[in-house]
Design an enzyme around this catalytic site. Sequence first.
Site, PDB file in Angstrom:
ATOM      1  N   GLU A 168     -17.674  -7.712  38.979  1.00  0.00           N
ATOM      2  CA  GLU A 168     -17.285  -8.581  37.990  1.00  0.00           C
ATOM      3  C   GLU A 168     -16.465  -9.912  38.051  1.00  0.00           C
ATOM      4  OE1 GLU A 168     -15.452  -5.746  35.214  1.00  0.00           O
ATOM      5  OE2 GLU A 168     -17.014  -4.715  34.755  1.00  0.00           O
ATOM      6  N   GLU A 368     -22.074   0.099  36.186  1.00  0.00           N
ATOM      7  CA  GLU A 368     -21.072   0.970  35.100  1.00  0.00           C
ATOM      8  C   GLU A 368     -21.235   1.052  33.607  1.00  0.00           C
ATOM      9  OE1 GLU A 368     -17.187  -0.837  35.569  1.00  0.00           O
ATOM     10  OE2 GLU A 368     -17.394  -1.034  37.699  1.00  0.00           O
TER      11      GLU A 368
HETATM   12  C1  BGP Z   1     -14.612  -2.363  34.444  1.00  0.00           C
HETATM   13  C2  BGP Z   1     -13.964  -2.625  35.879  1.00  0.00           C
HETATM   14  C3  BGP Z   1     -13.552  -1.075  36.388  1.00  0.00           C
HETATM   15  C4  BGP Z   1     -12.959  -0.298  35.177  1.00  0.00           C
HETATM   16  C5  BGP Z   1     -13.251  -0.129  34.105  1.00  0.00           C
HETATM   17  C6  BGP Z   1     -12.764   0.263  33.075  1.00  0.00           C
HETATM   18  O1  BGP Z   1     -14.527  -3.644  33.861  1.00  0.00           O
HETATM   19  O2  BGP Z   1     -15.082  -2.731  36.687  1.00  0.00           O
HETATM   20  O3  BGP Z   1     -12.780  -1.541  37.770  1.00  0.00           O
HETATM   21  O4  BGP Z   1     -11.529  -0.631  35.299  1.00  0.00           O
HETATM   22  O5  BGP Z   1     -13.740  -1.564  33.309  1.00  0.00           O
HETATM   23  O6  BGP Z   1     -11.728  -0.427  32.500  1.00  0.00           O
HETATM   24  P1  BGP Z   1     -10.351   0.350  31.686  1.00  0.00           P
HETATM   25  O7  BGP Z   1      -9.720   1.228  32.524  1.00  0.00           O
HETATM   26  O8  BGP Z   1      -9.292  -1.049  31.634  1.00  0.00           O
HETATM   27  O9  BGP Z   1     -11.001   0.602  30.524  1.00  0.00           O
END
Ligand code: BGP
Length: 470
Positions: A168, A368
């Site tokens: 990202e 993800e």
């Molecule tokens: C994505 C990132 C992760 C993780 C996820 C959830 O953007 O790659 O590292 O953090 O988001 O994020 P959050 O826990 O802030 O909801």
Amino acid sequence: MKQFLQFPQAFWWGAATSGPQSEGSYNKKHESLMDYWYRTTPEDFFNQVGPTVASDFYNQYENDFKLLKEIGLNSYRTSIQWTRLIDDLEEGSVNPEGLAFYKKIAQEAKKNDIELVFNLHHFDIPIELVQKYGGWTSKHVTDLFAKFAKCAFENLGKEVKYWVTFNEPIVIVEASYLDGHHYPKYVGHGKEAAQVMYNLALASAKAIQEYKKLNLDGKIGIILNLTPSYPRSEEKEDILAGQIADDMLNRSFLEPAVLGHFPPRLISLFEKEGILWESCEEELQIIEENKVDFLGLNYYHPNRVKAPEKEVKFPPGFWLPLNYFNAYQKPDIRMNPYRGWEIYPKAIYDIAMDIKNNYGNIPWYISENGMGVEGEERFLGKDGIIHDTYRIDFYEEHLSWLHKAIQEGSNCFGFHAWTGIDCWSWANAYKNRYGFISVDLNTQKHTIKQSGRWIKNVVEQNGFESKYEL
Ligand code: BGP
């Protein structure tokens, strides 16, 4: 009517995490930006929980891999921390203790028949490089990153076949330089943001160049979070706002990674705004010649946009894209109230079609996707496990759209959930839980949730019975 959705052979069913979010900062050689931010401003983090212990992967990796195997996963992404692997940051020399740890990770994954994907950067630049050189605004840092990458490939490239350069990268641009969400929390630093965008794409290409030089038997890609833009209306102003938002947030990294150049409309816009990056022929050639073999795409939520209603005048040196696109509050949308993100599963299909139609149908996977929920202990049953049926529904709906895209020819080879084991998440720390496996922060006990049993079943059948009619 229910329908069984069968996925392609050898499909990756897995999960993703990162070094800084899972390992804990034990025995590291250097402090990362996140370590430093937490040490100096712990109140910025939910309940003041930092990355010091995270989910204790540094100590529990053997047990963690066993649990991941127990829930059936056949692949897993984590990241190598620059601050652990490297001894001297200028030379890119190896820290033997850090290397020994990552070797054990690679071995453990292999022992459990789990295909490992090693990522090189997950928001965790060494803080020294921010203090000394201005972090990703510096071209020198792109060279240091290439040295780190080379060291990782030389020492681990035979054991691990799948590599990604960044997770990202647009988040670094936005969160550190435009909206102030991550350290150094700058707001409206448009000129630096644009340079960081360019430098990250360059650093990724330089790392790919190092990988290719070694002629390893593996593949290298990048992980991009896509937030497809959906304009408020069919009016041409709204459509243009959507296109510019896409250029800025999605295509800014997609195009250099896959096509070898930046979106021309974005270059003109930055030029007009006086914030265009500094570049040279030699660098542009590196970007042109070092494209990715595959993409990992993170999808969480769409981006609803509208054309700006009035012009905003900025003070000198301040810039945000507000005169090009604005957030649109669409009525009647489904929300995840804990995270404040819209739930819109069809976007996964739209992403797949965009990659098929505009990016040569390059091989890709969902790297993800997931649903963060606060206070999950509410769902703890008498049997001692968390009954996260909402998460199962979330995944089944997204996977149904992904399956439709695959049926229509999308070259998608896998699905990684965020995340396997509940992990620390930057300023949100442990607020929202995402895992198939829960973490008790008091005892550091890791326990499979109902969704962990569900995914095991999905992997065994390479599909599932879907209730969603699309
Ligand atoms: C994505 C990132 C992760 C993780 C996820 C959830 O953007 O790659 O590292 O953090 O988001 O994020 P959050 O826990 O802030 O909801």
